[in-house]
Design an enzyme around this catalytic site. Structure first.
Site, PDB file in Angstrom:
ATOM      1  CG  ASP A 120      -1.921  -1.120   1.206  1.00  0.00           C
ATOM      2  OD1 ASP A 120      -1.945  -1.878   0.224  1.00  0.00           O
ATOM      3  OD2 ASP A 120      -2.678  -1.255   2.185  1.00  0.00           O
ATOM      4  CE1 TYR A 165      -2.688 -11.258   4.840  1.00  0.00           C
ATOM      5  CE2 TYR A 165      -1.858 -11.609   7.065  1.00  0.00           C
ATOM      6  CZ  TYR A 165      -1.657 -11.206   5.749  1.00  0.00           C
ATOM      7  OH  TYR A 165      -0.417 -10.749   5.358  1.00  0.00           O
TER       8      TYR A 165
END
Length: 392
Positions: A174, A224
């Protein structure tokens, strides 16, 4: 946000001053393809968006730091020499964390600043509002202090702030895309080494449409961690055949298929299959875009979503509905979930003549099928963090 408009907002908040007022912008980001590959040693393929976070700031005569946002009501005025004594739990923890990290690296601010942020990225949409906030703060303060603005290092320090100070265990994709994006280009990035190259993303008559499912991503953390452990288990099985294998993504699809019988169950094999094939899709995407073959790229986007849904099992009803409805629109070349899954956004590549129909029909069908009103953002691929000079 236009530069002139931001200047007016800042002056109405903080008043006039002889000190120069400077304005900076950092985009949001979308991962075009390559999901759940970063921690498996493969490539990701993000791009900076044309909207993001704008920061106006000006030097003060004292050592106070004043934080305000056009989006959130919380404001603060803190003593620069007392920063970080305790976290606020508010949005200012991101810029405060950046200031503390800069200080660790030897950049101690010479004085206080007034800061005004304006964000165009919806919080929790999966389009990196936090990375955008971190990167724009670091770049702006380094610029104001006359220091070097190395965007790779800015990405690294921003990730450290998110992991260490804010306490969110994110990867570096990101921050890297926000700091290093380039207009009309995607970034082929190897997350481990930060080896990267810019790949032309000439969409011509096609637009990116980001569709926000507005579904809370409540399962992301637990699932996750589960997916990571499943990938680790699959890697251990494959190392019996290939002892030097470092990451799943380093395997070729034909090798994995040849060793299918080594897996005790279908689940672990499917997880590995997604990783190996998704990594191959990223590299095929680079070839398709280099050849300006948007149709082939769209087909790879579709295959990516189907794999995330069926093999990696990180999609959900809302993401699948958004993708299904998007693919029904003539003029949609490809549609897929983007991000960790279980909610968040999809990304679609849609002909400009079909955009209005897409927004109307996909929005209506999505609400009818899920009971949720989605949000849609039509955009192109923009620049990474930069100072706004004469931009209006």
């Amino acid at each position: 946000m236009k530069k002139q408009e931001m200047e007016q907002l800042f002056i109405s908040k903080y008043g006039e001053s002889a000190e120069p007022l400077r304005i900076f912008n950092a985009p949001g980001r979308v991962n075009l393809i390559g999901e759940h590959i970063d921690y498996n040693g493969g490539y990701v393929f993000p791009a900076a968006l044309e909207f993001g976070t704008t920061l106006a700031l000006r030097k003060r005569a004292d050592r106070k730091m004043s934080f305000a946002s056009m989006n959130l009501p919380y404001t603060a005025e803190l003593d620069l020499d007392q920063l970080g004594k305790e976290k606020s739990g508010e949005w200012i923890d991101y810029p405060v964390g950046i200031i503390l990290e800069l200080e660790k690296l030897g950049t101690r601010l010479s004085g206080g600043y007034d800061l005004l942020f304006q964000g165009e990225i919806p919080n929790g949409s999966g389009l990196s509002s936090s990375a955008s906030l971190e990167v724009v703060t670091a770049y702006a303060l380094l610029s104001m202090e006359g220091k070097e603005t190395d965007t790779v290092e800015i990405a690294r320090l921003s990730q450290r702030v998110e992991n260490g100070y804010v306490g969110v265990n994110s990867g570096i994709m990101d921050q890297f895309a926000v700091a290093n994006g380039a207009k009309d280009h995607a970034i082929l990035l190897m997350c481990d080494t930060l080896e990267y190259k810019l790949v032309p993303f000439r969409t011509g008559a096609y637009k990116l449409i980001i569709s926000n499912t507005k579904k809370r991503r409540g399962l992301v953390d637990s699932k996750y961690n589960e997916r990571r452990s499943q990938c680790d288990a699959a890697l251990e099985i494959l190392r019996k055949r290939e002892p030097g294998l470092e990451y799943l993504a380093h395997l070729q699809p034909e090798q994995l298929n040849e060793w299918r019988g080594d897996f005790p169950d279908e689940v672990l094999f499917n997880r590995a299959k997604h990783v190996v094939e998704e990594n191959a899709r990223v590299l095929k995407s680079v070839d398709a875009l280099t050849a300006n073959d948007l149709k082939a790229f769209g087909e790879l986007m579709n295959a990516s979503h189907d794999s995330l849904r069926d093999l990696y099992e990180v999609s959900c009803l809302e993401l699948d509905v958004m993708v299904e409805e998007a693919r029904k629109i003539e003029g949609t070349l490809g549609a897929r979930m983007t991000g960790a899954g279980f909610g968040g956004c999809t990304v679609s590549l849609v002909h400009e003549d079909a955009v209005d129909r897409f927004l109307a029909e996909v929005g209506k069908a999505y609400q009818e099928r899920t009971g949720i009103e989605g949000e849609f953002y039509v955009c192109g691929v923009g620049d990474g963090v930069h100072e706004m000079k004469g931009e209006n």
